[in-house]
Design a protein around this motif. Sequence first.
Motif, PDB file in Angstrom:
ATOM      1  N   THR A 184       0.837  -1.201   0.000  1.00  0.00           N
ATOM      2  CA  THR A 184       0.000   0.000   0.000  1.00  0.00           C
ATOM      3  C   THR A 184       0.872   1.251   0.000  1.00  0.00           C
ATOM      4  N   ALA A 185       1.910   1.258   0.850  1.00  0.00           N
ATOM      5  CA  ALA A 185       2.816   2.407   0.914  1.00  0.00           C
ATOM      6  C   ALA A 185       3.521   2.625  -0.421  1.00  0.00           C
ATOM      7  N   ALA A 200      13.343   7.098  -2.928  1.00  0.00           N
ATOM      8  CA  ALA A 200      14.216   6.406  -1.980  1.00  0.00           C
ATOM      9  C   ALA A 200      13.360   5.839  -0.861  1.00  0.00           C
ATOM     10  N   LEU A 201      13.796   4.710  -0.313  1.00  0.00           N
ATOM     11  CA  LEU A 201      13.086   4.066   0.787  1.00  0.00           C
ATOM     12  C   LEU A 201      13.958   4.109   2.034  1.00  0.00           C
ATOM     13  N   ALA A 321       9.605   6.994   0.870  1.00  0.00           N
ATOM     14  CA  ALA A 321       8.721   6.277   1.790  1.00  0.00           C
ATOM     15  C   ALA A 321       9.556   5.824   2.979  1.00  0.00           C
ATOM     16  N   ALA A 322       8.953   5.865   4.168  1.00  0.00           N
ATOM     17  CA  ALA A 322       9.637   5.434   5.389  1.00  0.00           C
ATOM     18  C   ALA A 322       8.831   4.322   6.040  1.00  0.00           C
ATOM     19  N   GLY A 323       9.532   3.394   6.722  1.00  0.00           N
ATOM     20  CA  GLY A 323       8.900   2.168   7.189  1.00  0.00           C
ATOM     21  C   GLY A 323       8.388   2.107   8.597  1.00  0.00           C
ATOM     22  N   ASN A 324       8.621   3.135   9.414  1.00  0.00           N
ATOM     23  CA  ASN A 324       8.046   3.136  10.761  1.00  0.00           C
ATOM     24  C   ASN A 324       8.008   4.571  11.306  1.00  0.00           C
ATOM     25  N   GLU A 325       7.558   4.718  12.535  1.00  0.00           N
ATOM     26  CA  GLU A 325       7.400   6.049  13.134  1.00  0.00           C
ATOM     27  C   GLU A 325       8.718   6.824  13.157  1.00  0.00           C
ATOM     28  N   LEU A 330      12.355  11.126  11.068  1.00  0.00           N
ATOM     29  CA  LEU A 330      13.688  11.531  10.596  1.00  0.00           C
ATOM     30  C   LEU A 330      13.612  12.112   9.189  1.00  0.00           C
ATOM     31  N   LEU A 331      12.874  11.448   8.332  1.00  0.00           N
ATOM     32  CA  LEU A 331      12.718  11.908   6.949  1.00  0.00           C
ATOM     33  C   LEU A 331      12.035  13.267   6.902  1.00  0.00           C
TER      34      LEU A 331
END
Length: 417
Positions: A184-185, A200-201, A321-325, A330-331
């Motif tokens: 989904t992300a 970038a991931l 996209a970032a994978g957690n809180e 940070l992003l």
Amino acid sequence: MKHKWKLLSGILCAAIFCSACAADDTEKVQIGKYEEQEYQPKLDALKPTAYGSISNLRLEPGTYISVIGKSDRGEFWKSVEKGAKQAAADINKMMGYKGEDKVKVVYSGPAGDEDVDQQVNILDEELSRNPSAIGISIIDADMSEVQFDLVADNEIPIVMFDSGKDYQGVVSMIGTDNREAGRTAGSKLGDAVNSSGKVALFMKDSKSTSSKERETGMVEALKESYPEVEIADIYREDELEERSKEIAKAEQEAAKKEENKETESKETVSETVNGNTAGTDDTEEQTTEKENLPDAAEEPMTDLEMVKYILEKNPDLAGCAAGNEETTELLLQAKEELGLEDLKIIGFDGSKKLITALKDGKIDGLILQNPFGMGYATVVAAARAILGEANEASVDSSYVWVTKDNLEEKSIQNMLY
């Protein structure tokens, strides 16, 4: 007739009294399922919904359940803790337990960052307290199995939540469908950059199952449905030290090449004007400069410095996209400090900072998990295992897609931390 009426009245009163008692008892037993609470929507989102109910979980007085997360900080983990403790409070209310008789749920996790060794130490400490069951979110899926073997040997049920590992003794896995959430992300990121450009991931790590599955889902969605989107970089926080050294080494080599070019240029000029003896002082100065070049073995960059470095080295990035809180925050911070107003961001979780950024248009969308439900269901699964009841192998704690446009909808508001 009079006597018959008295007899009938007595029977009726007794029936009413018994009904009242039964109703009262039913209310106590079924409080977790039927008594409406502000947190009920988070429990209703669980699949199966039975894991949002403490009905008939008649644990013995003083039962101790240990819940171990990846961290003791962050709004996500605080919400997990809140859900776990609410399940214990509901059980105690149902059973009428007070004082030392209360079912006890203790949440613990490594201080600050996700520290594998510290989590193992916490597990050792909790095992020494002989808990009736353990719920744990695994930081490293390859962590030592000695502790888990010890748990199994002592017949202590293990429930895993958020991020697990393959282990035969696990009675249930509670968590988000991370691969689907990652897909989904990835899809939302592809849409945000209009189906083309570089992205970038930024992931939490390369070791936990949850992070690996989210990354896999993101990559799959982008490659399958957005062929014109190029993944320029995938950064995982546990690679910080290694990548810092690589960057320092590359910059050092680049500086040396530049220095050699300048030296050659100066020597050529010196030889042309004054012969071969005129370049001596310059060479000594350059030797001193070479000694002052950055050492590739110096302390690693901070996570924020690394995120900023990646963004600066890829000025044509259309989105991330970032994978957690933590990685999402940070992003967001890097984007603001670098003034990258047009950079699209898709993130995970719903801390107050991230929800505010979403409202302000600084983040384009968030995958909002259900940590409260996750914590609650973990205790329910643990209680079922303690009582010898069957458990589902997998319980989906669910997630929702949140944007600025749907943020005020009741269904979304009910899921906020």
